[in-house]
Enzyme design. Structure first.
Site, mmCIF file in Angstrom:
data_model
loop_
_atom_site.group_PDB
_atom_site.id
_atom_site.type_symbol
_atom_site.label_atom_id
_atom_site.label_comp_id
_atom_site.label_asym_id
_atom_site.label_seq_id
_atom_site.Cartn_x
_atom_site.Cartn_y
_atom_site.Cartn_z
ATOM 1 N N PRO A 222 -22.361 20.099 -2.097
ATOM 2 C CA PRO A 222 -23.297 18.535 -2.120
ATOM 3 C C PRO A 222 -23.156 18.324 -3.335
ATOM 4 O O PRO A 222 -23.372 19.188 -5.062
ATOM 5 C CB PRO A 222 -24.540 19.133 -1.637
ATOM 6 C CG PRO A 222 -24.426 21.478 -1.968
ATOM 7 C CD PRO A 222 -23.451 21.568 -2.300
ATOM 8 N N GLY A 226 -22.887 20.275 -9.975
ATOM 9 C CA GLY A 226 -22.415 21.119 -11.185
ATOM 10 C C GLY A 226 -21.001 20.882 -10.674
ATOM 11 O O GLY A 226 -20.405 21.732 -11.645
ATOM 12 N N LYS A 227 -20.751 20.446 -9.965
ATOM 13 C CA LYS A 227 -19.100 20.461 -9.336
ATOM 14 C C LYS A 227 -17.794 20.013 -11.254
ATOM 15 O O LYS A 227 -17.373 20.760 -11.549
ATOM 16 C CB LYS A 227 -18.854 20.299 -8.425
ATOM 17 C CG LYS A 227 -19.344 20.665 -6.807
ATOM 18 C CD LYS A 227 -18.621 19.953 -5.830
ATOM 19 C CE LYS A 227 -19.140 18.923 -5.979
ATOM 20 N NZ LYS A 227 -20.875 18.534 -6.028
ATOM 21 N N THR A 228 -18.145 18.826 -10.989
ATOM 22 C CA THR A 228 -17.974 18.149 -12.394
ATOM 23 C C THR A 228 -18.316 18.905 -13.635
ATOM 24 O O THR A 228 -16.830 18.787 -14.876
ATOM 25 C CB THR A 228 -18.635 16.487 -12.591
ATOM 26 O OG1 THR A 228 -18.012 15.990 -11.518
ATOM 27 C CG2 THR A 228 -17.647 15.752 -13.765
ATOM 28 N N HIS A 442 -53.878 7.006 9.831
ATOM 29 C CA HIS A 442 -52.645 7.714 9.432
ATOM 30 C C HIS A 442 -52.261 8.944 8.515
ATOM 31 O O HIS A 442 -52.203 9.693 9.160
ATOM 32 C CB HIS A 442 -51.860 5.831 9.603
ATOM 33 C CG HIS A 442 -49.919 6.869 9.746
ATOM 34 N ND1 HIS A 442 -49.690 6.350 10.685
ATOM 35 C CD2 HIS A 442 -49.899 7.639 9.073
ATOM 36 C CE1 HIS A 442 -48.201 6.880 11.017
ATOM 37 N NE2 HIS A 442 -47.951 7.507 9.556
ATOM 38 N N GLU A 443 -52.883 8.971 7.794
ATOM 39 C CA GLU A 443 -52.487 9.928 6.710
ATOM 40 C C GLU A 443 -52.631 11.201 6.804
ATOM 41 O O GLU A 443 -52.381 12.221 7.039
ATOM 42 C CB GLU A 443 -52.243 8.889 5.356
ATOM 43 C CG GLU A 443 -51.318 8.226 4.633
ATOM 44 C CD GLU A 443 -50.231 8.817 5.244
ATOM 45 O OE1 GLU A 443 -49.754 9.740 5.094
ATOM 46 O OE2 GLU A 443 -49.155 7.605 5.360
ATOM 47 N N ASP A 520 -42.079 7.682 11.467
ATOM 48 C CA ASP A 520 -42.001 9.053 11.571
ATOM 49 C C ASP A 520 -41.632 9.295 13.221
ATOM 50 O O ASP A 520 -41.342 10.436 13.178
ATOM 51 C CB ASP A 520 -44.048 9.143 11.591
ATOM 52 C CG ASP A 520 -44.816 9.695 10.937
ATOM 53 O OD1 ASP A 520 -43.540 9.603 9.216
ATOM 54 O OD2 ASP A 520 -45.764 8.474 10.567
HETATM 55 P P1 ADP Z 1 -21.251 16.952 -9.239
HETATM 56 O O1 ADP Z 1 -20.442 17.069 -9.341
HETATM 57 O O2 ADP Z 1 -21.120 18.694 -8.092
HETATM 58 O O3 ADP Z 1 -22.180 15.725 -8.017
HETATM 59 P P2 ADP Z 1 -22.074 16.806 -11.305
HETATM 60 O O4 ADP Z 1 -21.303 17.889 -12.468
HETATM 61 O O5 ADP Z 1 -21.860 15.563 -11.758
HETATM 62 O O6 ADP Z 1 -22.248 17.140 -10.483
HETATM 63 O O7 ADP Z 1 -23.930 17.244 -11.917
HETATM 64 C C1 ADP Z 1 -24.554 16.267 -12.482
HETATM 65 C C2 ADP Z 1 -25.155 16.532 -14.030
HETATM 66 O O8 ADP Z 1 -26.252 17.350 -13.348
HETATM 67 C C3 ADP Z 1 -24.948 17.374 -14.878
HETATM 68 O O9 ADP Z 1 -23.927 16.238 -15.896
HETATM 69 C C4 ADP Z 1 -26.076 17.924 -15.676
HETATM 70 O O10 ADP Z 1 -26.633 17.006 -16.660
HETATM 71 C C5 ADP Z 1 -26.872 18.403 -14.073
HETATM 72 N N1 ADP Z 1 -26.224 19.306 -13.251
HETATM 73 C C6 ADP Z 1 -25.743 19.941 -12.458
HETATM 74 N N2 ADP Z 1 -25.893 20.427 -12.008
HETATM 75 C C7 ADP Z 1 -26.591 21.643 -13.319
HETATM 76 C C8 ADP Z 1 -26.445 22.843 -13.165
HETATM 77 N N3 ADP Z 1 -25.479 23.726 -13.067
HETATM 78 N N4 ADP Z 1 -26.083 24.106 -14.425
HETATM 79 C C9 ADP Z 1 -27.338 22.466 -15.650
HETATM 80 N N5 ADP Z 1 -26.993 21.254 -15.213
HETATM 81 C C10 ADP Z 1 -26.265 20.781 -13.955
HETATM 82 ZN ZN ZN Z 2 -46.750 8.616 8.830
HETATM 83 MG MG MG Z 3 -19.091 15.125 -9.895
#
Ligand code: ADP
Ligand code: ZN
Ligand code: MG
Length: 637
Positions: A222, A226-228, A442-443, A520
């Site tokens: 998702p 941290g994929k990038t 409500h809350e 809700d």
């Molecule tokens: P994705 O590519 O999966 O959408 P990103 O790599 O772009 O996510 O993450 C965005 C930022 O969030 C990173 O630049 C970093 O600062 C932080 N981040 C995300 N995942 C990690 C992780 N596993 N460890 C440390 N920082 C993270």
């Molecule tokens: Zn509500």
């Molecule tokens: Mg990304």
């Protein structure tokens, strides 16, 4: 595109008017002020003589200039000079300047000549009429611009062909500077990717024994996990250049542009090997081919084909590794995953509590954290947060800390930042009145049900301070790392969501219930539907009755959708309705039974605007027995 231009014209209309008004106001000001002060107008007639620029420079050198007044952005000046031949009589002359040259200013400074630069006049005399003309001119200009643009819009003759070449839409970083240490909480993925670093760094180790180095790795997870960052870390660890490009940038309006971009990218990469190519959002190009709905897929298919061709075209051992990222592996074309392409897949999951702690540690490195604040506590409070969320959380908290002029981040800032990230910006509390009371009921209704139904997550706090779209909020603390949700829990959530409406209903009567429960009720409907069609939790039994009605344009067949017969569809609707009806009845009965407690809690809430979970339970326990929701707190080592 057309739309944008139309907007531009609409936008110019007020601007044109503003300019016109501005000019007229200025114009009239000027009439009033010219008599009293002439500083902003070069006294054209006052200085009789004119002097050439060259002579002016000579005069400066000779030390004859005493003062210089520069006008009209440096186009002319009024110079006062003395004439030694005429008893040092002061002369005033006009000089045409070539512009506001810095050298001139420097010379004036060096020579110690007093000078002044007068602001450009906003309205030269006579602009009264011109100002009136300008307004239509502006509009007409806008229209002409619009007409010209739409002719020369890309896609016009000869334009599209250059697009792929002229715009290098991929980025290259010679050195990413990211290391594996900067990525936390995704240890399995890191282990898998460690090998890729070795492929790039020491390919001989593999080629010497005849191994074919893989070309592509697909990172699945998702957004924000941290994929990038991982891809950059691989390049950083291996010390190779990082080429990156996003799948959505491939997909252009014009057929062939995406494909030519792919070609360019690979060409550049080959010139720079060993290197790493990162393709983000590969699902934008790599969706299953074949289900062309509404056309427009030609371009994507060509791009995808080009990508596949390029991947097949280079040898596995040429030192280029392609890493692609997606959060929708299910929609990818199977041709992409064949051996020799993205045959390795690494999943990057949202972090668990330990992962969150280590991510927080990474991002806390460069922040001042107060001594009594434990990162462990934050990790515990943030189930479901991704790495990006956590980074954002610490940053928001740091901003709040600075705004409050504190030295270090404390738990208050963390709490506020969490609330803000989840629910949006805090608004102004309502003034006391009927609507505030209704929202309070409500809350408290939500919180009451959430507390009294055993399987519901415990209440963390109830508040009447609006945030984002919500007028009031009830916060629950979900169990950490909950992988499976039971039927009882789902039912409890439905009842909790109905609690708000039930309280309005009981206290104010059916005629007075409000639209406030709209959100809700949508949630309730979605949960009930999933229970029936997806999780097999209704009388229809454990059947998956989910029509594959996801976005058809995602490239799946259209046909799977109509698997469900009309008769079954009717039964599904019935089941959903039945389930919600039963839940609402139970919810109403709890609210009715606890009417007194409800009233007292509402009094407290209206008075204090926020009640935390502890206090809520304490007050409520004077009226009834509260089910125990003790949880095992995950232990960190
Ligand atoms: P994705 O590519 O999966 O959408 P990103 O790599 O772009 O996510 O993450 C965005 C930022 O969030 C990173 O630049 C970093 O600062 C932080 N981040 C995300 N995942 C990690 C992780 N596993 N460890 C440390 N920082 C993270
Ligand atoms: Zn509500
Ligand atoms: Mg990304």
């Amino acid at each position: 595109m057309n739309q944008r231009w139309r907007l531009l014209v609409l936008w110019m209309l007020p601007i044109g008017m503003a300019l016109l008004l501005g000019w007229q106001v200025l114009g009239s000001n000027e009439i009033r002020t010219t008599n009293t002060s002439s500083t902003s107008v070069p006294p054209a007639n006052a200085a009789v003589a004119r002097m050439s620029y060259g002579r002016f420079l000579d005069y400066i050198e000779a030390g004859r200039v005493t003062s210089v007044d520069i006008y009209e952005g440096g186009r002319n000046a009024v110079v006062e000079a003395i004439d030694p031949e005429l008893d040092n009589r002061v002369q005033r002359v006009r000089v045409d300047l070539p512009g506001l040259a810095p050298e001139l200013i420097n010379t004036l400074k060096e020579e110690g000549i007093s000078f002044d630069i007068h602001p450009v006049r906003t309205a030269p005399p006579g602009l009264g009429i011109l100002g009136n003309l300008l307004f239509p001119l502006l509009l007409i200009g806008g229209l002409i611009l619009l007409a010209r643009r739409s002719n020369s819009m890309p896609g016009g003759p000869g334009q599209a062909m250059q697009f792929g070449k002229t715009k290098a839409r991929f980025a290259m970083e010679a050195e990413t500077g990211v290391k594996f240490d900067d990525v936390a909480g995704v240890n399995e993925a890191k282990q898998d990717l460690q090998e890729v670093v070795t492929f790039l760094k020491q390919p001989e180790r593999f080629t010497s024994v005849g191994a074919q180095i893989p070309k592509g790795v697909l990172l699945i997870g998702p957004p924000g996990t941290g994929k990038t960052l991982l891809a950059k870390a691989i390049a950083g660890e291996a010390g190779v250049p990082f080429f990156s490009l996003s799948g959505s940038e491939f997909v252009e309006m014009f057929v062939g542009v995406g494909a030519s971009r792919v070609r360019d990218l690979f060409k550049r990469a080959k010139e720079n090997s060993p290197c790493l190519i990162f393709i983000d959002e590969i699902d934008a190009v790599g969706r299953q081919r074949g289900a062309g709905i509404g056309g427009g897929n030609d371009e994507r298919e060509q791009t995808l084909n080009q990508l596949l061709t390029e991947m097949d075209g280079f040898e596995g051992n040429s030192g280029i590794i392609i890493i692609a990222a997606t959060n929708r592996p299910d929609v990818l074309d199977s041709a992409l995953m064949r051996p020799g392409r993205f045959d390795r897949q690494v999943s990057v999951d949202p972090p668990d509590i330990k992962g969150r702690l280590s991510i927080l540690e990474v991002h806390a490195r460069n922040k001042k954290i107060s001594n009594d604040l434990s990162l462990e506590n934050i990790a515990r409070r943030t189930p479901g947060f991704t790495g990006a969320d956590l980074a954002n959380l610490l940053n928001e908290a740091a901003i709040l800390t600075a705004r409050r002029r504190k030295d270090s981040i404390s738990i208050t800032e963390i709490d506020d930042a969490v609330d803000r990230i989840i629910a949006g910006m805090e608004g102004q509390p309502l003034t006391d009145g009927r609507s505030k009371r209704l929202i309070a009921y409500h809350e408290v209704g939500h919180a009451l049900i959430g507390t009294l139904v055993k399987d519901h997550d415990p209440v963390q706090k109830v508040t009447l301070i609006p945030r984002g779209q919500a007028k009031g909020l009830t916060w629950f603390s979900p169990d950490d790392e909950q992988m499976l949700v039971s039927r009882a829990q789902l039912k409890a959530r439905i009842m909790g969501a109905l609690g708000g409406r039930a309280a309005e209903d009981v206290v104010f009567g059916r005629a007075e219930v409000t639209t406030g429960a709209g959100g809700d009720i949508q949630q309730v409907a979605a949960m009930a539907k999933q229970m029936v069609t997806r999780f097999g939790m209704s009388d229809l039994g454990p059947l998956s009755l989910e029509g594959d009605s996801q976005e058809v344009f995602l490239g799946r067949d259209l046909m799977t959708r109509s698997d469900i017969s009309d008769a079954i569809a009717r039964q599904i609707d019935e089941q959903i309705r039945e389930m919600v009806k039963i839940c609402y009845k139970e919810t109403l009965s709890i609210v009715r039974k606890q009417r007194e407690a409800l009233d007292e809690l509402v009094e407290i809430l209206v008075e204090k605007e926020t009640i935390d979970g502890e206090e809520f339970r304490e007050v409520l326990s004077n009226y009834t027995v509260i089910p125990n929701k003790e949880r095992t707190i995950p232990i960190l080592n």
